[in-house]
Design an enzyme around this catalytic site. Sequence first.
Site: not given
Length: 327
Positions: A8, A11-12, A35, A55, A143, A147
């Site tokens: 990733g 990403g952010q 990706i 992933i 989400y 987690k």
Amino acid sequence: MKNVLVIGSTGQIGSELTMELRRCYSGGQIVAGYIPGAEPKGDLAESGPSAIVDITNGQQIAETVSEYRIDTVYNLAALLSAVAEAEPQLAWKIGTGGLFNVLEVARERHCMVFTPSSIGVFGNDAPKQKTPQDTVRNPRTMYGVTKVTGELLSDYYFRRFGVDTRSVRFPGLISYVAPPGGGTTDYAVDIFYAAVENRHFVCPIAAGTFMDMMYMPDALYAAIQIMEADPSRLKHRNAFNVTAMSFDPEIICRQIRKYIPDFTMEYRVDPLRQAIAESWPDSLDDSCAREEWDWNPQYDLDAMTRDMLEKLADRAKNNRQTRPFHG
């Protein structure tokens, strides 16, 4: 020498963390996993190796770990909170199934694993003020569910197989580099862009809604520091509360007006994001991180606000509509 795979990486968090890891471990290989369709660009592409790493594909992860002799995996693949509510099946596939793939490869290849958790693990039954390290975790979002599952699964792999798993529970992250990506706390990023771009800001989160926040440089520091921590000091692993500041939209708006006096804001509350925000803590107790691995953030609200506005103004200096920054 460190050989690190960042899954990733575009990403952010990943886009900045990969570059910071390359600065910290210049003698090793920091592989930017991505990706198709989200390829590294610019400095991220040019400053080190990259590889396609989905992933959800355990074999692909294993092959990359083997090829680059990876000893540490930063697993940053996830759908953020509001996006995950729209696509819960995909959020579970990436957040939980993907983590299982990473942990299996780590078990076989003896890698350390960092998988960020979130304040999203806490639900309405957790204490809202100074939420402790060890308390009830009953999230109301997919989400948050992924987690919590990730924390439990990572701890299981440590206890059962000896995989060195570590994590922090990130609050909302604020950055001038990566654009917001669909998180509940992203209003606190959007508001800075609006201020510098001479835009009236429409806030999707109601006044009085406090959430923990952190400036991205501190988040990068936390992600690297926890992996460098002496394991003999760690009573916890997955995951440590970390925080730097807590504010509501009114407070951040007033802070911005200290430097851009004519900045304007109104409220148009997004019911979904507001419901998510109200289920999260107002503030976290991060004393365990401070005691076990010397966590200490460097940016408070004022320092972050100044730096965000300065950096965004520098990027937009050729835009005639940019308001002057009175720093």
